[in-house]
Design a protein around this motif. Structure first.
Motif, PDB file in Angstrom:
ATOM      1  N   GLY A  49      47.413-118.471  48.402  1.00  0.00           N
ATOM      2  CA  GLY A  49      47.697-117.894  47.534  1.00  0.00           C
ATOM      3  C   GLY A  49      46.934-117.393  46.209  1.00  0.00           C
ATOM      4  O   GLY A  49      45.676-117.473  46.201  1.00  0.00           O
ATOM      5  N   LEU A  50      47.600-117.091  45.109  1.00  0.00           N
ATOM      6  CA  LEU A  50      47.061-116.716  43.929  1.00  0.00           C
ATOM      7  C   LEU A  50      47.147-117.469  43.036  1.00  0.00           C
ATOM      8  O   LEU A  50      48.206-118.312  42.599  1.00  0.00           O
ATOM      9  CB  LEU A  50      47.677-115.580  43.577  1.00  0.00           C
ATOM     10  N   ILE A  51      46.052-118.210  42.359  1.00  0.00           N
ATOM     11  CA  ILE A  51      45.723-119.183  41.479  1.00  0.00           C
ATOM     12  C   ILE A  51      45.055-118.763  40.204  1.00  0.00           C
ATOM     13  O   ILE A  51      44.060-118.024  40.236  1.00  0.00           O
ATOM     14  CB  ILE A  51      44.932-120.497  41.874  1.00  0.00           C
ATOM     15  N   ILE A  52      45.986-118.678  38.953  1.00  0.00           N
ATOM     16  CA  ILE A  52      45.334-118.191  37.819  1.00  0.00           C
ATOM     17  C   ILE A  52      45.485-119.429  36.830  1.00  0.00           C
ATOM     18  O   ILE A  52      46.505-119.992  36.597  1.00  0.00           O
ATOM     19  CB  ILE A  52      46.211-117.189  37.254  1.00  0.00           C
ATOM     20  N   LEU A  53      44.152-119.752  36.302  1.00  0.00           N
ATOM     21  CA  LEU A  53      43.828-121.009  35.248  1.00  0.00           C
ATOM     22  C   LEU A  53      43.313-120.388  33.750  1.00  0.00           C
ATOM     23  O   LEU A  53      42.552-119.272  33.686  1.00  0.00           O
ATOM     24  CB  LEU A  53      42.776-122.034  35.859  1.00  0.00           C
ATOM     25  N   GLY A  54      43.687-121.120  32.940  1.00  0.00           N
ATOM     26  CA  GLY A  54      43.543-120.802  31.518  1.00  0.00           C
ATOM     27  C   GLY A  54      43.436-121.887  30.574  1.00  0.00           C
ATOM     28  O   GLY A  54      43.146-122.826  30.938  1.00  0.00           O
ATOM     29  N   ASN A  55      43.122-121.527  29.249  1.00  0.00           N
ATOM     30  CA  ASN A  55      42.648-122.349  28.282  1.00  0.00           C
ATOM     31  C   ASN A  55      43.761-122.918  27.256  1.00  0.00           C
ATOM     32  O   ASN A  55      43.685-123.258  26.283  1.00  0.00           O
ATOM     33  CB  ASN A  55      41.383-121.786  27.272  1.00  0.00           C
ATOM     34  N   ALA A  56      44.965-122.522  27.890  1.00  0.00           N
ATOM     35  CA  ALA A  56      46.312-122.939  26.911  1.00  0.00           C
ATOM     36  C   ALA A  56      46.503-124.361  27.020  1.00  0.00           C
ATOM     37  O   ALA A  56      46.264-125.161  28.006  1.00  0.00           O
ATOM     38  CB  ALA A  56      47.388-122.027  27.316  1.00  0.00           C
ATOM     39  N   PRO A  57      47.452-124.828  25.966  1.00  0.00           N
ATOM     40  CA  PRO A  57      47.617-126.276  25.932  1.00  0.00           C
ATOM     41  C   PRO A  57      48.586-126.559  27.165  1.00  0.00           C
ATOM     42  O   PRO A  57      49.305-125.919  27.663  1.00  0.00           O
ATOM     43  CB  PRO A  57      48.559-126.360  24.729  1.00  0.00           C
ATOM     44  N   CYS A  58      48.280-127.918  27.661  1.00  0.00           N
ATOM     45  CA  CYS A  58      49.022-128.510  28.753  1.00  0.00           C
ATOM     46  C   CYS A  58      49.400-129.921  28.041  1.00  0.00           C
ATOM     47  O   CYS A  58      48.803-130.460  27.392  1.00  0.00           O
ATOM     48  CB  CYS A  58      48.559-128.336  29.972  1.00  0.00           C
ATOM     49  N   SER A  59      50.580-130.720  28.807  1.00  0.00           N
ATOM     50  CA  SER A  59      50.837-131.994  28.570  1.00  0.00           C
ATOM     51  C   SER A  59      50.402-132.842  29.592  1.00  0.00           C
ATOM     52  O   SER A  59      50.785-133.057  30.620  1.00  0.00           O
ATOM     53  CB  SER A  59      52.289-132.122  28.100  1.00  0.00           C
ATOM     54  N   PHE A  60      49.109-133.537  29.532  1.00  0.00           N
ATOM     55  CA  PHE A  60      48.563-134.300  30.715  1.00  0.00           C
ATOM     56  C   PHE A  60      48.847-135.773  30.422  1.00  0.00           C
ATOM     57  O   PHE A  60      48.648-136.043  29.160  1.00  0.00           O
ATOM     58  CB  PHE A  60      46.962-133.906  30.567  1.00  0.00           C
ATOM     59  N   SER A  61      49.142-136.719  31.399  1.00  0.00           N
ATOM     60  CA  SER A  61      49.008-137.887  31.287  1.00  0.00           C
ATOM     61  C   SER A  61      47.573-138.395  30.886  1.00  0.00           C
ATOM     62  O   SER A  61      46.432-138.144  31.383  1.00  0.00           O
ATOM     63  CB  SER A  61      49.294-138.492  32.761  1.00  0.00           C
ATOM     64  N   GLY A  62      47.686-139.371  29.809  1.00  0.00           N
ATOM     65  CA  GLY A  62      46.490-139.890  29.502  1.00  0.00           C
ATOM     66  C   GLY A  62      45.821-139.043  28.275  1.00  0.00           C
ATOM     67  O   GLY A  62      44.766-139.205  27.740  1.00  0.00           O
ATOM     68  N   ASN A  63      46.805-138.056  27.706  1.00  0.00           N
ATOM     69  CA  ASN A  63      46.249-137.553  26.587  1.00  0.00           C
ATOM     70  C   ASN A  63      44.842-136.726  26.763  1.00  0.00           C
ATOM     71  O   ASN A  63      44.232-136.619  25.743  1.00  0.00           O
ATOM     72  CB  ASN A  63      46.466-138.128  25.181  1.00  0.00           C
TER      73      ASN A  63
END
Length: 186
Positions: free
Chosen positions: A90-104
């Motif tokens: 498939g097609l995967i696009i990755l960026g530098n925007a904020p996300c909510s990750f476990s462990g901060n």
């Protein structure tokens, strides 16, 4: 620049690295080869890279399987239907925007990319991050298996920012999700 007079074949992972822009003309056909696990085919737009893929309603940009008999100038082949799934990634696009990750933590590895491949990282502090434009895109027959219960989505968006334009996306006959968002602001 990928032009609509050629058919492009993706074999395993094709990565557009940070600082580069992949432009795809309207009506262009891209075919992914079969493979599972680390050999699954996918087009990956890494953090800091861009895709400029602007199709039209009459000339969409088509991502499909290498077994699809679609030819240049066509919008559909004749040998595959909605039951032909998981034939490529498939097609995967990755960026530098904020996300909510476990462990901060500020960034993470996107699913579908092995942990030691740094081009699979996503997330960051830039809500307005721009990964480019996707318009009038058809993604067909994807969702290759990469691990037990883990398939590549038709379109995976990881930490993609709101400077990115995404509209008129079609996903047909995919094993996993059609479109999956991992954080981001797009």
């Amino acid at each position: 620049t990928w032009t609509n007079v050629n058919i492009y074949k993706i074999n395993q992972k094709v990565v557009v690295d940070a600082g580069a822009t992949l432009t795809i003309q309207e009506g262009t056909i891209i075919k992914g080869t079969p493979g599972t696990g680390s050999l699954a085919s996918a087009l990956i737009i890494a953090r800091g890279a861009k895709i400029n893929a602007v199709g039209t309603a009459s000339e969409p940009i088509i991502f499909t399987s290498s077994s699809d008999n679609i030819e240049v100038g066509q919008t559909a082949g004749t040998n595959l239907d909605e039951n032909d799934r998981g034939l490529w990634g498939g097609l995967i696009i990755l960026g530098n925007a904020p996300c909510s990750f476990s462990g901060n933590i500020p960034e993470a590895q996107i699913e579908g990319i092995p942990a030691d491949d740094t081009f699979g990282l996503y997330g960051g502090p830039d809500a307005a991050d721009n990964s480019g434009v996707l318009s009038y895109i058809s993604i067909r027959h994807g969702g290759a298996l990469i691990g037990e219960g883990n398939e590549i989505n038709g379109l995976t968006l990881g930490g993609v920012g709101n400077g990115t334009v995404i509209n008129n996306i079609e996903v047909v006959a995919n094993v996993d999700d059609g479109i999956e968002f991992f954080g981001g602001t797009v």
